[in-house]
Structure formats: C-alpha cells, structure tokens
Scaffold this active site. Sequence first.
Site, PDB file in Angstrom:
ATOM      1  N   ASP A  98       0.000   6.887  -3.850  1.00 19.73           N
ATOM      2  CA  ASP A  98      -1.180   6.576  -4.651  1.00 19.73           C
ATOM      3  C   ASP A  98      -1.585   7.750  -5.539  1.00 19.73           C
ATOM      4  O   ASP A  98      -1.948   7.565  -6.704  1.00 19.73           O
ATOM      5  CB  ASP A  98      -2.355   6.215  -3.737  1.00 19.73           C
ATOM      6  CG  ASP A  98      -2.291   4.773  -3.259  1.00 19.73           C
ATOM      7  OD1 ASP A  98      -1.355   4.059  -3.648  1.00 19.73           O
ATOM      8  OD2 ASP A  98      -3.179   4.369  -2.488  1.00 19.73           O
TER       9      ASP A  98
ATOM     10  N   HIS B 107       0.852  -1.184   0.000  1.00 18.80           N
ATOM     11  CA  HIS B 107       0.000   0.000   0.000  1.00 18.80           C
ATOM     12  C   HIS B 107       0.889   1.236   0.000  1.00 18.80           C
ATOM     13  O   HIS B 107       2.118   1.147  -0.052  1.00 18.80           O
ATOM     14  CB  HIS B 107      -0.946  -0.015   1.197  1.00 18.80           C
ATOM     15  CG  HIS B 107      -2.109  -0.942   1.027  1.00 18.80           C
ATOM     16  ND1 HIS B 107      -3.095  -0.742   0.089  1.00 18.80           N
ATOM     17  CD2 HIS B 107      -2.430  -2.098   1.675  1.00 18.80           C
ATOM     18  CE1 HIS B 107      -3.982  -1.711   0.158  1.00 18.80           C
ATOM     19  NE2 HIS B 107      -3.600  -2.552   1.106  1.00 18.80           N
TER      20      HIS B 107
END
Length: 388
Positions: free
Chosen positions: A164, A133
């Site tokens: 991200d 992540h």
Amino acid sequence: MGSELLEGITVLDLASVGPAARASRWLADYGADVVKVGPVPAKSGVQIAPPFFSYSAHRRMKRVLLDIKAPDGRDAFLALAAKADVVIESFRPGVVDRLGIGYDAVAAANPGIVYCSTSGFGRTGPKSQQAGHDLNYLGTGGFLALTGAGPDGKPPIPGATVADSAGGGMHAVIAILAALLHRQADGRGRHLDVSVADGVLALMALSVDEFLATGTTVETGSNLLLGRYACYDTYQAGDGKWLAVAAIEPRFWANLCTLLGLPQWAEHQNDDAVQDDIRRDMARVFRTRDRDTWVAELAPADTCVSGVLSVGELVDDEQFLARGAFATAKHPAHGTFRQTGAVLAGMVAQEDPYLVRESGVTDTDELLAGAGLDPARITELRESGVVA
C-alpha cells in the site's frame, strides 16, 4: 506549516483508506490543497472511518460529504473537479464510470485534470476485478516468497504495509507529479492507471531481472541481498535485542571483523564454504554485549551496523528527532499527541500543533460555494440528503 512545493495544486481524494489515502497524505505534506470527498453517512452502506490518528489524522486537509450516487451529488462533485488539478480514486475498476465521475466525465469539464485511478491489480488484465489487500499484492508480486520463511516454510507477514505504501501510494505520487509536470507543456491532463501489484513488481526488480537474465531460480539465501553471506544478516545481542549487519563493501567488512576480534574472516567474506562458521563466530561475539553498546561502538566505525528498533524505540531515536520526523497534533477530544510528520519532504516539524478535527466536521459549504454553487442551492442539496 508545510512545504510550499505544491502550493496552488488542488487534489480531490475519493479514498478513505489504502494507497490512495497515503498518496494524498504525502501530496498534502508537500503543500497541495487536499479535499477528502466522503459519502453522506445516511446514504452509505458500511461507513469506513479510520481512527482519528490514521494517515496522520488527515491534517491540513478539508472534507466534503457527497452522495455521488445521486445525480445532484454527481453534479456537485463534477463542479468541484472542474476547479481541481488532481482526482484520486480507489474504487474497483469501472465503478467511477458507472457513477458518472470517471476520467471522461471529469475531463469533459476540465481537460487539464490529472486523474489517478489506484487499484489492486490495475484497470486491465484478468485480475483487475479481484478484491485484495496489502498481503495479497505482496504475495502476487513475489515479495513474500523472498522475504524469508520460518522453520515451517511459512512466509512471514511484514511489519509494514509495504504494498500500500511503497507499491501503491508512492507509485501514485510519482505518477501524479510526472503528469503535472507534463501538463505544463501541453495543458492536458492524463488518466493514470496505478496498480499496487505493479508497484510491488517494481520493488522486486533486482530479483526479477536476475531471473529473466539468467534463468536461475531466485530464492531466500540465493544471493548477497537475500542472506547468502554472513556480512548481510541479523544477529542477536546479549540482551535479546537484535542488530542489523550490512557490511557489503570489503573495507566495511574488514572493519567489522577487526572490531569483533575476528580478523581471520576478513578475507573470506564471499567464501561459501565457511559462511556457517563465520555466522557462528559472529553470533557468539555479538551475544557478549548488549545491542546498544555494540551500536555505539560499531556504527560510527564504518561497519554498516545498526540496531533493530521497535516502534516504541524509534519514536525517540535521536536521528529521527534531529530530522524533525515527528509532529505535534491537537484533537478536541483526545488532546495533544505526537504523530509522524512530513518525513518524505525532509521538513522540520511545525512549531504550532496541527489541528485534528472531529470526524463530523466538514468544509462542505465552503467548498461547494467555491465551486460556484449559491447558498440556496447548497441548502437545497443538504435538505435532500445529497450533501452533509
């Protein structure tokens, strides 16, 4: 309301969260017709359903639910892809090929497709199959090590999902737009391999290139942009709130020193021997007044000083409001609320609220009919559980 820059471009987005979802959000803000392709609830294992407000509530997007693991669902997806311009997916590398909806399968039906695969580490390399992540990619790409650490040496957790958003989402949007532009020349699409970790590495280019060129270890406090000098730092005001000071240019630094009543330091901006003394004096002066009073005086005076705003403060900040950075949305259950607008495009917020639909509402029939499936076939697929 929305930008018309990508009007006529159709995007199929197979992602529900992460970099790919951010990329499709921004493409929609620029005017693309984005179709979210999700799994049929009864057929999926763990249903990932972001809260209604996530990713700006997927405003201006349509939604279709398909069981792409079933042959009929795969064929329905390929029918949609045959009429699309872009496909975005974020499965682990190799999964879409096993499902029969990878680039080769889609390009066979649509040679002009721009197929963007986003993943943590890319489709190649020894880490390509590793799960991760945002924090993992920031660690791998060097961002965490240079963000500064507390007294215990622990790297801090950033206040935004930098990997991200900037490392993956913006990286994907840039690549997609470049591929669409090149397609105008030869009519052919491309398979884009977007790695979030690669995107973080690109963000770290200044420090990485310095190390490669000089061999000098780059760490917190080692250069101007990493906190070596007092002119580029944060300081606490008298009310406990914080100020960001970035007076890099000598004239900005001189302006700041004068207004703080510290003219003796104007000629010592890059003098390593006195940086602790300068910081001590600046910290002392900044504590004599509250943050907003300092900002009101210093910001207009070419000093590169700004407030460190909380989320609760920035949503009412006059600059963002003047830029139309926030939009109004209306949800059938949650009512009217504010959300971030099309800030990347620099567009003014729409006059009428964006309509945010309930998560169960889809455009499956409309989209499949547009892909060439007749009503009887769509009914058959629904009754078999392949579409919802």
